[in-house]
Design a protein around this motif. Structure first.
Motif, PDB file in Angstrom:
ATOM      1  N   GLU A  83      31.566 -15.305  47.671  1.00 40.58           N
ATOM      2  CA  GLU A  83      32.477 -14.599  46.898  1.00 40.58           C
ATOM      3  C   GLU A  83      33.195 -14.959  46.040  1.00 40.58           C
ATOM      4  N   ARG A  84      33.875 -14.437  44.925  1.00 46.08           N
ATOM      5  CA  ARG A  84      34.680 -14.993  43.886  1.00 46.08           C
ATOM      6  C   ARG A  84      35.979 -14.863  44.408  1.00 46.08           C
ATOM      7  N   SER A  85      36.879 -15.762  44.468  1.00 43.22           N
ATOM      8  CA  SER A  85      38.320 -15.768  45.001  1.00 43.22           C
ATOM      9  C   SER A  85      39.287 -15.294  43.796  1.00 43.22           C
ATOM     10  N   ILE A  86      40.472 -14.584  43.994  1.00 38.35           N
ATOM     11  CA  ILE A  86      41.410 -14.026  43.454  1.00 38.35           C
ATOM     12  C   ILE A  86      42.636 -14.916  43.260  1.00 38.35           C
ATOM     13  N   VAL A  87      43.351 -15.131  42.115  1.00 42.54           N
ATOM     14  CA  VAL A  87      44.554 -15.905  42.224  1.00 42.54           C
ATOM     15  C   VAL A  87      45.590 -15.207  42.727  1.00 42.54           C
TER      16      VAL A  87
ATOM     17  N   THR B 116      51.422  -6.563  61.246  1.00 41.78           N
ATOM     18  CA  THR B 116      49.986  -6.754  61.721  1.00 41.78           C
ATOM     19  C   THR B 116      49.245  -7.386  60.580  1.00 41.78           C
ATOM     20  N   ILE B 117      48.729  -8.377  60.559  1.00 41.54           N
ATOM     21  CA  ILE B 117      47.871  -8.783  59.618  1.00 41.54           C
ATOM     22  C   ILE B 117      46.514  -9.631  60.434  1.00 41.54           C
ATOM     23  N   HIS B 118      45.283  -9.520  59.515  1.00 42.89           N
ATOM     24  CA  HIS B 118      44.205 -10.092  59.953  1.00 42.89           C
ATOM     25  C   HIS B 118      43.674 -10.911  58.896  1.00 42.89           C
ATOM     26  N   LEU B 119      43.652 -12.250  59.262  1.00 45.45           N
ATOM     27  CA  LEU B 119      43.391 -13.105  58.251  1.00 45.45           C
ATOM     28  C   LEU B 119      41.945 -13.720  58.637  1.00 45.45           C
ATOM     29  N   GLU B 120      41.090 -14.108  57.568  1.00 45.19           N
ATOM     30  CA  GLU B 120      39.776 -14.986  57.746  1.00 45.19           C
ATOM     31  C   GLU B 120      39.781 -16.171  56.928  1.00 45.19           C
ATOM     32  N   ALA B 121      39.155 -17.003  57.549  1.00 44.93           N
ATOM     33  CA  ALA B 121      38.927 -18.046  56.619  1.00 44.93           C
ATOM     34  C   ALA B 121      37.132 -18.211  56.166  1.00 44.93           C
ATOM     35  N   ARG B 122      37.240 -18.259  54.866  1.00 44.35           N
ATOM     36  CA  ARG B 122      35.834 -17.999  54.345  1.00 44.35           C
ATOM     37  C   ARG B 122      35.645 -19.168  53.223  1.00 44.35           C
ATOM     38  N   GLU B 123      34.276 -19.373  52.904  1.00 43.85           N
ATOM     39  CA  GLU B 123      34.087 -19.958  51.828  1.00 43.85           C
ATOM     40  C   GLU B 123      34.070 -19.087  50.444  1.00 43.85           C
ATOM     41  N   ALA B 124      34.635 -19.606  49.198  1.00 42.42           N
ATOM     42  CA  ALA B 124      34.868 -18.844  48.074  1.00 42.42           C
ATOM     43  C   ALA B 124      34.715 -19.523  47.117  1.00 42.42           C
ATOM     44  N   GLU B 125      34.496 -18.868  45.860  1.00 39.43           N
ATOM     45  CA  GLU B 125      34.244 -19.741  44.546  1.00 39.43           C
ATOM     46  C   GLU B 125      35.636 -19.415  43.951  1.00 39.43           C
ATOM     47  N   TRP B 126      36.088 -20.759  43.361  1.00 39.47           N
ATOM     48  CA  TRP B 126      37.599 -20.657  42.917  1.00 39.47           C
ATOM     49  C   TRP B 126      37.368 -21.415  41.301  1.00 39.47           C
TER      50      TRP B 126
ATOM     51  N   GLU C 134      39.064 -17.592  34.727  1.00 39.74           N
ATOM     52  CA  GLU C 134      38.011 -17.283  35.124  1.00 39.74           C
ATOM     53  C   GLU C 134      36.544 -17.518  34.578  1.00 39.74           C
ATOM     54  N   ALA C 135      36.896 -17.936  33.219  1.00 46.13           N
ATOM     55  CA  ALA C 135      35.606 -18.086  32.292  1.00 46.13           C
ATOM     56  C   ALA C 135      35.162 -19.646  32.395  1.00 46.13           C
ATOM     57  N   ALA C 136      36.424 -20.460  32.945  1.00 42.93           N
ATOM     58  CA  ALA C 136      35.871 -21.807  33.258  1.00 42.93           C
ATOM     59  C   ALA C 136      35.087 -21.898  34.467  1.00 42.93           C
TER      60      ALA C 136
ATOM     61  N   ALA D 111      38.867 -13.148  49.231  1.00 43.63           N
ATOM     62  CA  ALA D 111      39.591 -14.569  49.446  1.00 43.63           C
ATOM     63  C   ALA D 111      40.624 -14.851  48.349  1.00 43.63           C
ATOM     64  N   SER D 112      41.622 -15.315  48.622  1.00 45.07           N
ATOM     65  CA  SER D 112      42.897 -15.538  47.406  1.00 45.07           C
ATOM     66  C   SER D 112      43.314 -17.035  47.681  1.00 45.07           C
ATOM     67  N   ILE D 113      43.782 -17.479  46.578  1.00 50.50           N
ATOM     68  CA  ILE D 113      44.180 -18.803  46.615  1.00 50.50           C
ATOM     69  C   ILE D 113      45.487 -18.764  45.769  1.00 50.50           C
ATOM     70  N   PRO D 114      46.548 -19.202  46.287  1.00 52.43           N
ATOM     71  CA  PRO D 114      46.844 -19.348  47.741  1.00 52.43           C
ATOM     72  C   PRO D 114      46.577 -18.400  48.654  1.00 52.43           C
ATOM     73  N   GLY D 115      46.620 -18.537  49.963  1.00 48.64           N
ATOM     74  CA  GLY D 115      46.284 -17.426  50.733  1.00 48.64           C
ATOM     75  C   GLY D 115      47.312 -16.332  50.911  1.00 48.64           C
ATOM     76  N   PRO D 116      46.805 -15.373  51.739  1.00 46.43           N
ATOM     77  CA  PRO D 116      47.838 -14.100  51.760  1.00 46.43           C
ATOM     78  C   PRO D 116      49.217 -14.546  51.875  1.00 46.43           C
ATOM     79  N   LEU D 117      50.129 -13.917  51.250  1.00 46.22           N
ATOM     80  CA  LEU D 117      51.434 -14.277  51.446  1.00 46.22           C
ATOM     81  C   LEU D 117      52.191 -13.460  52.608  1.00 46.22           C
ATOM     82  N   ILE D 118      52.712 -14.121  53.786  1.00 42.71           N
ATOM     83  CA  ILE D 118      53.294 -13.461  54.760  1.00 42.71           C
ATOM     84  C   ILE D 118      54.919 -13.450  54.579  1.00 42.71           C
TER      85      ILE D 118
END
Length: 628
Positions: free
Chosen positions: A30-34, A50-60, A65-67, A82-89
Motif C-alpha cells: 500500500e501507499r502510505s499517507i502523510v 479505543t484504538i486499533h493499530l497495525e504495523a505494516r509495510e508501506a510505500e512512502w 507523491e510524484a517523486a 498506513a501513515s507517516i508519522p503514525g496515527p496521532l494519539i
C-alpha cells in the motif's frame, strides 16, 4: 517416434523448460499517507479511547507523491491506510486508553511509549510477535508531549532503514482545557542501516523529515499577524537538532524525554530563545507571537540536516559550485525546514530616502587566499566611512559588527564572489525582506533575491535589544560558511563604551580545509592567541557556535582540570531573568546557532584554559587564559 521417446527428446532439446512452481500472488504494497498530526486517531467515548493499530509495510514518498519512494514499516489504524508519522494519539488527562497492536510484519516488534505517561521508571516495552495482536489498557497519565515508537525486537540497538518511520505522537491535554490550537511536529530520520549515534555525513543518503515530508515538500504554515503560535516538537530521530526560528524569539514552555514532560508553570521566568537544542528522543513545546508579516523559516541549524536531498537511487548530486538554481531556498536546502507565512499588512520595505538618518556600513564578501573550487576560501571585509576591517589574508574571523540598540542601521552587502550569496542576521528581529534567506525572505510579490556576483543588497533594520548574535550566509550554507563567511554581531547600549579587552567574543567555526579533521576554530584560528585577564576585574564572554555540523560541543573554563565559576548573563541575545542569571560551574553545552553570554571575575592569578570538546569529551580546541 513413440510418444515416450518424443517426450524425452523434447526435454533434452529444450533446457529452458523447467518444472512449474505454483506461488501465491504477492499482495501489492500500500501507499502510505502523510500525517500532519491534526486529527486524533481512535474513538473517544465516555473517557475511554479505543484504538486499533497495525504495523505494516508501506510505500512512502518523503519528497512528494510524484517523486520516487521507499518501502518502510509504518503504523496504521485498522481499516485505514498506513501513515507517516503514525496515527496521532491525543486525549484529555484522565482518559483510559484501550489499544490493540497487530503486527503484520514477518518479525517481532518491540513497541515503546504505549503506557501511562509522566511516571518515572516502569517497564515500557511491549513485544508483539509476527502475526500476533496484543491488547493494552492504561491511563493516559500527566499532561504533556510524548511519542510511541517501534523497532525490531531482535535488533533493539540499531536503526533499521525500514523501521525508521515507526513512530507517532502521543499528546495528553490538561483536563478541561479548550480545544488545542497548537501544531504537533514530529522529526524523524530515514537512512541506510546505522547505529543510533552514528554521525551524519555531508554526502550521506538519508531523509530528515517533519511530519513525514522533507523540505521543500514540508507543510507550509500560515498565521495571521498577531497570532499566538504553539508548536509541540518531538525528536523521534537518532540525531541532535538545534531548532531555530527566524525573526522571532520563542518561549520554551516544556521539555520532555518521551516519558516525563516538565511543563513550566505560567508566570515562571521564561526560557526565551531563538534556537532550542533537542537531543534524540526529547520533546519541547514553544510559544511565540507572529508579530511581523512576511515569510519566515523554522529549521534545524545543524547544516548537515538541511542539505539538498540526495536522490534515493543513490546517485550523486552535482557539486554545489556546479549548481545553477532559480530558487536557492528550494534548490539548495532539504530536510528539516518548514516555511511560515505571517499574513497581514506589509510593513513596507524601507527605501534609501531614510538612509540619511541611519548609520551606514558596507559588508563585502570576497575571495581569500588559497582555496579551491570545491573548498573555497572566502571572507568578509567591513567598511564604515574611510575605516575598514583587515583585508590581509587570511580574512578570518569575520569582522565583529558592533551596533547600538535602537539606532537604525543600513548595511550594504557587496558580492565580490563568483557565485551568489546572501546574509542572514541570526537572532535579529527585523522585517522579513531583510532576513537574508535568498529567494524566500519577504512577502508575496516582493521576495528578496540572492545577491548575484558583482551585485549588492541593502539591508535596513533597527536592533531592538542589546545582545550577542551572528551573521552567516543563507545560500549554499555549508560551502560558504566553511569557506569563512561567518561573523559575530554584538548589539550594545553604547558602542563608544564597548571595551573589547573586557568584552570577549569566542566564535566557534569549522576549518576551511580538512573540515572533518577533528578540530574547530576559535576566532578564525586553530591556534588562537591567549586571553589576558586581571584578578578582580569583570569580563563578559560571548560564546557563539556557528559551526555547520557539531551540535553538541561543550565549552569549559578550567584551572588545571577543575572548573572555575562564571555567571550566566544571556542566551541567544536575550538577557536571562534574575532567577536564571546565577553563578555556576563554567561548563556549557552549545548547539549550532546558539549563543551564550557569561560573566567571569577571576579570583586569583594563574593559568586557566578555555576548552572546546565533543560531547564524548574529545578535545577540539583550546585557548590559554592568563590571569594576572
Amino acid at each position: 517416434m513413440r510418444p515416450a521417446v518424443a517426450l524425452v527428446a523434447l526435454l533434452s532439446t529444450a533446457p529452458l523448460l523447467a518444472p512449474r512452481t505454483i506461488t501465491r500472488p504477492t499482495p501489492p504494497i500500500e501507499r502510505s499517507i502523510v500525517n500532519d498530526n491534526r486529527a486524533p486517531a481512535g474513538s473517544l467515548r465516555n473517557g475511554v479511547l479505543t484504538i486499533h493499530l497495525e504495523a505494516r509495510e508501506a510505500e512512502w514518498h518523503p519528497d512528494g507523491e510524484a517523486a520516487p519512494g521507499l518501502v518502510v514499516r509504518a503504523f496504521a489504524e485498522r481499516g485505514k491506510r498506513a501513515s507517516i508519522p503514525g496515527p496521532l494519539i491525543r486525549v484529555p488527562e484522565g482518559t483510559e486508553i484501550r489499544a490493540s497492536i497487530t503486527n503484520t510484519l514477518d518479525q517481532a516488534l518491540a513497541i515503546r511509549g504505549l503506557s501511562t505517561r509522566g511516571a518515572a521508571g516502569g517497564r515500557d516495552t511491549v513485544v508483539v510477535a509476527s502475526g500476533a495482536t496484543r491488547e493494552l489498557r492504561f491511563m493516559a497519565g500527566a499532561p504533556g508531549t510524548y511519542y510511541y515508537s517501534a523497532d525490531l525486537a531482535a535488533e533493539p540497538d540499531t536503526l533499521s532503514a525500514r523501521s525508521a518511520e515507526l513512530s507517532g505522537a502521543f499528546v495528553v491535554d490538561p483536563r478541561g482545557a479548550p480545544p488545542p490550537k497548537d501544531r504537533v511536529l514530529l522529526i524523524a530520520l530515514w537512512r541506510p542501516r546505522a547505529g543510533p549515534n552514528a554521525p551524519v555525513g555531508r554526502h550521506d543518503l538519508l531523509r530528515f523529515t517533519i511530519n513525514g515530508r522533507s523540505w521543500p515538500n514540508t507543510e507550509r504554515l500560515s498565521y495571521a499577524s498577531g497570532d499566538t503560535v504553539r508548536f509541540r516538537v518531538i525528536n523521534a530521530s537518532g540525531a541532535v537538532h538545534p531548532m531555530h526560528l527566524h525573526g522571532f524569539f520563542f518561549d520554551v514552555t516544556s521539555r520532555g524525554d518521551g516519558t516525563i514532560d516538565s511543563v513550566y508553570a505560567p508566570g515562571a521566568p521564561p526560557y526565551r530563545v531563538v534556537t532550542e537544542r533537542t537531543r534524540p528522543g526529547r520533546t519541547f513545546t514553544m510559544t511565540w507571537v507572529a508579530a511581523r508579516a512576511g515569510n519566515w523559516l523554522f529549521h534545524c541549524h545543524d547544516n548537515y540536516h538541511v542539505l539538498r536531498n540526495a536522490p534515493l537511487d543513490g546517485s550523486a548530486l552535482p557539486a554545489e559550485q556546479m549548481m545553477h538554481v532559480s530558487n536557492h531556498a528550494t534548490g539548495m536546502m532539504g530536510g528539516l525546514v518548514m516555511a511560515i507565512e505571517v499574513r497581514g499588512p506589509s510593513p513596507g520595505v524601507r527605501t534609501r530616502a531614510d538612509d540619511g538618518a541611519r548609520r551606514q556600513l558596507r559588508l563585502v564578501a570576497q575571495r581569500d587566499s588559497a582555496g579551491t573550487d570545491s573548498e573555497p576560501s572566502f571572507g568578509y571585509v567591513l567598511h564604515e566611512g574611510d575605516r575598514a576591517s583587515s583585508s590581509a589574508a587570511p580574512i578570518l574571523p569575520g569582522p565583529t559588527i558592533v551596533l547600538k540598540r535602537g539606532e537604525p542601521v543600513t548595511i550594504t552587502i557587496v558580492n565580490h564572489l563568483a557565485e551568489p550569496t546572501a546574509v542572514h542576521w541570526h537572532g535579529i528581529e527585523l522585517e522579513s525582506y531583510f532576513d537574508g534567506v535568498a529567494d524566500f525572505s519577504g512577502s508575496r510579490g516582493h521576495i528578496a533575491p540572492a545577491i548575484a556576483p558583482g551585485d549588492s543588497f541593502v539591508v535596513r533594520f533597527t536592533p531592538p535589544r542589546s545582545g550577542t548574535f551572528m551573521y552567516h550566509p543563507h545560500a549554499d550554507e555549508v560551502r560558504q560558511q566553511q569557506a569563512g563567511l561567518t561573523g559575530a554581531l554584538v548589539v550594545v547600549d553604547d558602542p563608544a563604551a564597548f571595551d573589547s579587552t573586557h568584552d570577549r567574543v569566542v566564535l566557534i567555526t569549522v576549518p576551511r580545509l580538512n573540515a572533518d579533521g577533528g578540530r574547530v576554530m576559535l576566532n578564525g584560528s586553530l591556534t588562537p592567541a591567549p586571553l589576558d585577564l586581571r584578578v578582580g576585574e569583570r569580563y563578559r564572554l560571548r560564546l557563539i557556535n556557528v559551526h555547520p555540523y557539531r551540535p553538541s560541543m561543550i565549552v569549559r573554563l578550567l584551572r588545571d582540570t577543575t572548573l572555575v565559576s562564571w555567571r550566566g548573563v544571556a542566551k541567544d541575545g536575550m538577557d536571562l531573568p534574575a532567577a536564571r542569571a546565577t553563578e555556576r560551574p563554567a561548563m556549557q553545552q552549545i548547539g549550532n546557532g546558539e549563543t551564550y553570554d557569561f560573566e567571569v571575575v577571576p579570583r586569583e592569578a594563574g593559568a586557566l584554559r578555555l576548552t572546546v570538546t565533543s560531547a564524548a569529551n574529545v578535545p577540539l580546541a583550546e585557548v590559554g587564559v592568563r590571569v594576572r
